[in-house]
Motif scaffolding. Structure first.
Motif, PDB file in Angstrom:
ATOM      1  N   ASP A  21       0.864  -1.163   0.000  1.00 49.70           N
ATOM      2  CA  ASP A  21       0.000   0.000   0.000  1.00 49.70           C
ATOM      3  C   ASP A  21       0.904   1.217   0.000  1.00 49.70           C
ATOM      4  OD1 ASP A  21      -2.614   1.313   2.194  1.00 49.70           O
ATOM      5  OD2 ASP A  21      -1.813   2.006   0.279  1.00 49.70           O
ATOM      6  N   HIS A  22       0.969   1.928  -1.156  1.00 47.78           N
ATOM      7  CA  HIS A  22       1.882   3.066  -1.266  1.00 47.78           C
ATOM      8  C   HIS A  22       1.616   4.113  -0.196  1.00 47.78           C
ATOM      9  CE1 HIS A  22       3.753   1.618  -4.774  1.00 47.78           C
ATOM     10  NE2 HIS A  22       2.765   1.840  -5.614  1.00 47.78           N
ATOM     11  N   MET A  23       0.399   4.224   0.257  1.00 47.02           N
ATOM     12  CA  MET A  23       0.086   5.351   1.122  1.00 47.02           C
ATOM     13  C   MET A  23       0.537   5.141   2.555  1.00 47.02           C
ATOM     14  SD  MET A  23      -0.731   7.014  -1.266  1.00 47.02           S
ATOM     15  CE  MET A  23      -0.708   8.493  -0.294  1.00 47.02           C
ATOM     16  N   GLU A  24       1.075   3.966   2.876  1.00 48.50           N
ATOM     17  CA  GLU A  24       1.733   3.838   4.178  1.00 48.50           C
ATOM     18  C   GLU A  24       2.841   4.867   4.292  1.00 48.50           C
ATOM     19  OE1 GLU A  24       3.227  -0.037   4.586  1.00 48.50           O
ATOM     20  OE2 GLU A  24       1.273  -1.013   4.723  1.00 48.50           O
ATOM     21  N   ARG A  25       3.399   5.246   3.146  1.00 45.23           N
ATOM     22  CA  ARG A  25       4.533   6.158   3.145  1.00 45.23           C
ATOM     23  C   ARG A  25       4.110   7.605   3.362  1.00 45.23           C
ATOM     24  NH1 ARG A  25       6.495   5.447  -2.190  1.00 45.23           N
ATOM     25  NH2 ARG A  25       4.662   4.280  -2.693  1.00 45.23           N
ATOM     26  N   LEU A  26       2.806   7.829   3.490  1.00 48.52           N
ATOM     27  CA  LEU A  26       2.339   9.185   3.729  1.00 48.52           C
ATOM     28  C   LEU A  26       1.966   9.405   5.189  1.00 48.52           C
ATOM     29  CD1 LEU A  26       0.106   9.575   0.573  1.00 48.52           C
ATOM     30  CD2 LEU A  26       2.407  10.423   0.926  1.00 48.52           C
ATOM     31  N   GLN A  27       2.236   8.421   6.018  1.00 45.82           N
ATOM     32  CA  GLN A  27       1.819   8.533   7.410  1.00 45.82           C
ATOM     33  C   GLN A  27       2.521   9.690   8.114  1.00 45.82           C
ATOM     34  OE1 GLN A  27       2.502   4.671   9.031  1.00 45.82           O
ATOM     35  NE2 GLN A  27       0.616   3.816   8.220  1.00 45.82           N
ATOM     36  N   LEU A 482      -5.504   8.226  -8.284  1.00 45.96           N
ATOM     37  CA  LEU A 482      -4.318   9.043  -8.054  1.00 45.96           C
ATOM     38  C   LEU A 482      -4.260   9.533  -6.607  1.00 45.96           C
ATOM     39  CD1 LEU A 482      -1.974  10.030  -9.828  1.00 45.96           C
ATOM     40  CD2 LEU A 482      -3.206  12.178 -10.117  1.00 45.96           C
ATOM     41  N   GLN A 483      -3.109   9.335  -5.980  1.00 48.59           N
ATOM     42  CA  GLN A 483      -2.921   9.740  -4.592  1.00 48.59           C
ATOM     43  C   GLN A 483      -1.816  10.777  -4.435  1.00 48.59           C
ATOM     44  OE1 GLN A 483      -2.178   5.870  -2.900  1.00 48.59           O
ATOM     45  NE2 GLN A 483      -4.343   5.450  -2.596  1.00 48.59           N
ATOM     46  N   MET A 484      -0.888  10.822  -5.378  1.00 50.74           N
ATOM     47  CA  MET A 484       0.203  11.784  -5.308  1.00 50.74           C
ATOM     48  C   MET A 484       0.449  12.335  -6.704  1.00 50.74           C
ATOM     49  SD  MET A 484       3.687  12.212  -5.966  1.00 50.74           S
ATOM     50  CE  MET A 484       5.130  12.933  -5.218  1.00 50.74           C
ATOM     51  N   LEU A 485       0.463  13.678  -6.834  1.00 47.64           N
ATOM     52  CA  LEU A 485       0.641  14.339  -8.127  1.00 47.64           C
ATOM     53  C   LEU A 485       1.651  15.465  -7.976  1.00 47.64           C
ATOM     54  CD1 LEU A 485      -0.150  14.802 -11.092  1.00 47.64           C
ATOM     55  CD2 LEU A 485      -2.065  16.196 -10.276  1.00 47.64           C
ATOM     56  N   ASN A 486       2.699  15.415  -8.796  1.00 48.04           N
ATOM     57  CA  ASN A 486       3.739  16.442  -8.778  1.00 48.04           C
ATOM     58  C   ASN A 486       3.732  17.178 -10.110  1.00 48.04           C
ATOM     59  OD1 ASN A 486       5.986  18.041  -8.560  1.00 48.04           O
ATOM     60  ND2 ASN A 486       7.444  16.388  -8.234  1.00 48.04           N
ATOM     61  N   LEU A 506      -3.981  12.854  -2.194  1.00 44.14           N
ATOM     62  CA  LEU A 506      -3.495  13.246  -0.876  1.00 44.14           C
ATOM     63  C   LEU A 506      -2.356  14.259  -0.938  1.00 44.14           C
ATOM     64  CD1 LEU A 506      -3.364   9.776   0.935  1.00 44.14           C
ATOM     65  CD2 LEU A 506      -5.202  11.463   0.975  1.00 44.14           C
ATOM     66  N   VAL A 507      -1.469  14.113  -1.924  1.00 43.73           N
ATOM     67  CA  VAL A 507      -0.261  14.948  -2.004  1.00 43.73           C
ATOM     68  C   VAL A 507      -0.254  15.664  -3.345  1.00 43.73           C
ATOM     69  CG1 VAL A 507       2.255  14.946  -2.052  1.00 43.73           C
ATOM     70  CG2 VAL A 507       1.041  13.405  -0.508  1.00 43.73           C
ATOM     71  N   LEU A 508      -0.089  16.997  -3.311  1.00 50.88           N
ATOM     72  CA  LEU A 508      -0.105  17.793  -4.537  1.00 50.88           C
ATOM     73  C   LEU A 508       0.980  18.861  -4.462  1.00 50.88           C
ATOM     74  CD1 LEU A 508      -1.416  18.597  -7.239  1.00 50.88           C
ATOM     75  CD2 LEU A 508      -2.981  20.057  -5.933  1.00 50.88           C
ATOM     76  N   ASP A 509       1.853  18.860  -5.459  1.00 52.10           N
ATOM     77  CA  ASP A 509       2.902  19.878  -5.561  1.00 52.10           C
ATOM     78  C   ASP A 509       2.647  20.706  -6.814  1.00 52.10           C
ATOM     79  OD1 ASP A 509       5.157  21.434  -5.675  1.00 52.10           O
ATOM     80  OD2 ASP A 509       6.558  19.813  -5.223  1.00 52.10           O
ATOM     81  N   LEU A 510       2.261  21.969  -6.625  1.00 56.80           N
ATOM     82  CA  LEU A 510       2.005  22.905  -7.722  1.00 56.80           C
ATOM     83  C   LEU A 510       3.003  24.048  -7.712  1.00 56.80           C
ATOM     84  CD1 LEU A 510      -1.891  23.145  -7.447  1.00 56.80           C
ATOM     85  CD2 LEU A 510      -0.607  21.985  -9.255  1.00 56.80           C
ATOM     86  N   SER A 511       4.070  23.918  -6.974  1.00 56.40           N
ATOM     87  CA  SER A 511       5.006  25.032  -6.806  1.00 56.40           C
ATOM     88  C   SER A 511       5.683  25.395  -8.130  1.00 56.40           C
ATOM     89  CB  SER A 511       6.058  24.674  -5.755  1.00 56.40           C
ATOM     90  OG  SER A 511       6.810  23.539  -6.158  1.00 56.40           O
ATOM     91  N   LYS A 529      -4.044  16.243   1.761  1.00 57.08           N
ATOM     92  CA  LYS A 529      -3.376  16.382   3.051  1.00 57.08           C
ATOM     93  C   LYS A 529      -2.120  17.245   2.959  1.00 57.08           C
ATOM     94  CE  LYS A 529      -4.969  12.108   5.227  1.00 57.08           C
ATOM     95  NZ  LYS A 529      -4.556  10.880   5.946  1.00 57.08           N
ATOM     96  N   TYR A 530      -1.522  17.301   1.795  1.00 55.51           N
ATOM     97  CA  TYR A 530      -0.302  18.097   1.605  1.00 55.51           C
ATOM     98  C   TYR A 530      -0.454  18.911   0.334  1.00 55.51           C
ATOM     99  CZ  TYR A 530       4.582  19.214   0.516  1.00 55.51           C
ATOM    100  OH  TYR A 530       5.751  19.860   0.200  1.00 55.51           O
ATOM    101  N   ILE A 531      -0.260  20.245   0.441  1.00 58.14           N
ATOM    102  CA  ILE A 531      -0.332  21.131  -0.719  1.00 58.14           C
ATOM    103  C   ILE A 531       0.873  22.058  -0.694  1.00 58.14           C
ATOM    104  CG2 ILE A 531      -1.635  22.944  -1.904  1.00 58.14           C
ATOM    105  CD1 ILE A 531      -4.162  21.880  -0.539  1.00 58.14           C
ATOM    106  N   ASP A 532       1.582  22.100  -1.810  1.00 54.86           N
ATOM    107  CA  ASP A 532       2.655  23.080  -1.988  1.00 54.86           C
ATOM    108  C   ASP A 532       2.311  23.909  -3.212  1.00 54.86           C
ATOM    109  OD1 ASP A 532       4.919  24.579  -2.356  1.00 54.86           O
ATOM    110  OD2 ASP A 532       6.331  22.908  -2.140  1.00 54.86           O
TER     111      ASP A 532
END
Length: 654
Positions: A21-27, A482-486, A506-511, A529-532
């Motif tokens: 489960d990839h999202m264990e890494r988002l704990q 999709l759970q992580m998008l850069n 859960l994770v989005l990087d738009l910087s 859960k995470y926005i940049d």
């Protein structure tokens, strides 16, 4: 492939089996900073059945940091523990804890001790304990430790989270350890040991010995008499060679000698008949002994970050070898013996000087993971589709500027990294890679989002940074898993209205984009859960941001806005707020209603209400500041001009 409709070949689809489960890494999402670094969570238990272990080797350079294997090579597992008894001895609180493996022990870590309190060693409850943690102190003696006769595990030094080592200041092994009759595990990492005495032979029952991060230049011959020793951890010392007597240490299964100064390996070492894992990362090896093929049971061999240019041909005889790490050496081609190690499941040759991969790579029928990134390869290896089990391919940062149609035949692929190849488009057959879970296409020339990606609806992690994208199509919503998008470092000005349909994101990087206005569809993507969204020229933060009730980390730094909206109180799970280098002069009073905030970074803002000194004191100081302002208003002092009812609402729970 022509311009017409692509036709899928007639091959059997490999069954999709979820093994991680990839999202264990988002704990630990609150630890993420500017750019997410996703890591495996938990502690891996290494067995010689490699399937699970190999599937969980993900992200970070395995052979640089040895992240995945570190807890297996160490002579203990970092297990969670709960307190079962807490006693006060003198001025110190001492906890007896039960680990998840059922063993009871004494936690004396981080107590600033220079010696062990006498009361502990004479306490009947303590004397029944099987382990003791003495790491992160200033111990100079272990007097009376021998009274804890049931101890099986002693941790004087220890590797904790993220691989950090904490020890004490011992320059020699304390004699009290030799008097513990049941001692099996000893960790003296991160001390000041310069040598091991011959008396180490008295650790006759020791099974796991960690001496990492000391100052050892040699090993005593008496080690060969430790007949129960299975794991020996010598990383970060000053060893220049592996002594020949190790060949007679037949009980050793795991030997880690990372980051020493080893330039030579004796021809006796391959005679270690019990050895299953050998880690020689970060040494000064230029050659290996010609008889390397005599290893009888070797499963994992890590030779990364040395100066190797070739391998002895005898290595093809290591029939048990499954993992071979050769990254960051000086290879100009794939050694021919590698193609004949038919049991290989993981091969890393990243960051060498390889310019071609021969068709012989197709002989590795069981190859599960192949890492070739950072070389000088001019053409995509056409034989790769013959590696039917290939699950993870990293081939970015090479010299070819296009992918062949045959890449679609890697239909079992789950993780693919093709970043920094100069790609302008993806082949039509790319849509056949329907098993993909993670895809890295960053730092190419994909100015238009590739349509082929929208057919890959199993994708969970998508890296598409640094491509010059100007827009994202509405079809992005088809990536429902999709759970992580850069999308960092593109030229985006807005987001599609369908973006909020990414309900698992859960994770989005738009910087480093060109938004100027805060993209409103982002506010409706409530799973985040995470926005940049730093460095995007954003001039205002909308009230709608309060909808993001699940956000834990919000990065807004280096924009141009001058205020935060009062609706920020809606971010009830926010723990980290960063808005450095903007024009903000005041925090909204409602910020005190956020119960979980622990980090506020607002440097290089003209903060006045409150000032930077108060904010630097943390949320307790900020709450006290607004509470004092409220009392000042109640006393009729005219110094503050504000909405009193708003402040009362904000601090009403204080």
């Amino acid at each position: 492939m022509g311009s017409g409709q692509s036709t899928q070949p007639n091959f059997q689809r490999r069954p999709q089996v979820e093994v991680r489960d990839h999202m264990e890494r988002l704990q630990r999402i609150s630890d993420l900073k500017v750019k997410p670094v996703i890591k495996d969570g938990g502690v891996l238990e290494l067995s010689m059945t490699q399937a699970d272990m190999l599937y969980r080797m993900k992200e970070t350079h395995l052979f640089d940091n040895f992240t995945v294997l570190k807890n297996d090579l160490l002579p203990y597992r970092t297990l969670p523990a709960r307190s079962v008894l807490t006693s006060t001895m003198g001025k110190m609180e001492v906890s007896i804890k039960e680990r998840s493996d059922g063993k009871i022990g004494i936690d004396l870590g981080l107590k600033n001790l220079t010696s062990i309190p006498e009361e502990i060693c004479y306490n009947s409850d303590m004397q029944q304990c099987s382990w003791i943690d003495l790491s992160r102190n200033k111990l100079e003696t272990l007097d009376n430790l021998e009274l804890l006769i049931h101890l099986q595990e002693v941790y004087i030094g220890r590797v904790l989270e993220h691989g950090k080592l904490y020890g004490n200041t011992f320059s020699k092994i304390p004699n009290q350890l030799y008097q513990l009759p049941f001692l099996k595990i000893l960790d003296m990492s991160a001390n000041h040991l310069t040598e091991l005495p011959p008396s180490i032979v008295n650790l006759r029952h020791i099974e796991c010995l960690s001496l990492a991060r000391n100052r050892l230049t040699d090993l005593p011959k008496e080690l060969e008499q430790l007949r129960s020793l299975k794991t020996l951890y010598l990383d970060g010392n000053l060893l220049s060679e592996l002594p020949e007597f190790l060949s007679r240490c037949h009980s050793i299964r795991r030997l880690s000698v990372r980051n020493n100064k080893i330039a030579r390996i004796s021809e006796e070492i391959p005679l270690m008949e019990g050895l299953e894992i050998l880690n020689l990362h970060g040494n000064e090896l230029t050659t290996l002994p010609e008889n390397m093929g005599e290893f009888m049971n070797l499963v994992i061999l890590i030779l990364s970050s040395n100066k190797l240019r070739g391998l002895p041909s005898s290595m093809e005889a290591i029939s048990t070898l499954e993992v071979l790490g050769l990254e960051k050496n000086a290879f100009k081609f794939v050694p021919s013996c590698v193609h004949k190690i038919h049991g290989l499941r993981m091969l890393s040759l990243s960051f060498n000087e390889i310019d071609e991969v021969s068709d012989d790579i197709g002989q590795l029928k069981y190859l599960d993971r192949l890492w070739l990134e950072g070389n000088k390869i001019d053409n995509f290896p056409e034989a790769l589709p013959l590696a039917a089990e290939l699950d993870d391919l990293r081939i970015g940062q090479n010299g070819f500027g296009a992918l062949p149609d045959s890449i679609g035949q890697l239909y079992g692929m789950r993780d693919l990294s093709i970043n920094n190849l100069g790609l302008y488009k993806l082949p039509e057959t790319f849509e056949w890679l329907y098993n993909l879970r993670t895809l890295n296409i960053s730092d190419n020339n994909l100015s238009v989002f590739p349509e082929e990606v929208f057919k890959l609806n199993c994708i969970r992690e998508l890296q598409c940074a640094g491509n010059g994208l100007k827009s994202i199509p509405e079809k992005i919503s088809s990536l429902s898993n999709l759970q992580m998008l850069n999308l960092r470092g593109n030229s985006l000005r807005d987001l599609p209205t369908q973006f909020s349909k990414l309900s698992d994101l859960l994770v989005l990087d738009l910087s480093h984009n060109q938004f100027r206005e805060f993209p409103l569809p982002l506010c409706d993507t409530v799973s985040l859960k995470y926005i940049d969204i730093s460095d995007c020229h954003i001039s205002a933060i909308p009230n709608e941001i309060g909808k993001l009730r699940n956000v834990q980390s919000l990065i807004l730094s280096r924009n141009t806005f001058d205020s935060l909206p009062p609706t920020i109180y809606g971010l009830v799970n926010l723990s980290e707020l960063r808005f450095a280098d903007n024009g903000v002069t005041a925090l909204p009073h409602e910020i005190v209603r956020l119960p979980k905030v622990s980090i506020i970074e607002c440097t290089n803002n003209p903060m006045e209400d409150p000032n930077l000194a108060i904010i630097g004191g943390g949320m307790s100081c900020i709450r006290e500041y607004f509470q004092r302002k409220l009392f000042s208003v109640q006393e009729g002092k005219p110094a503050f001009h504000m909405d009193v009812s708003a402040i009362r609402a904000a601090v009403g729970t204080l």
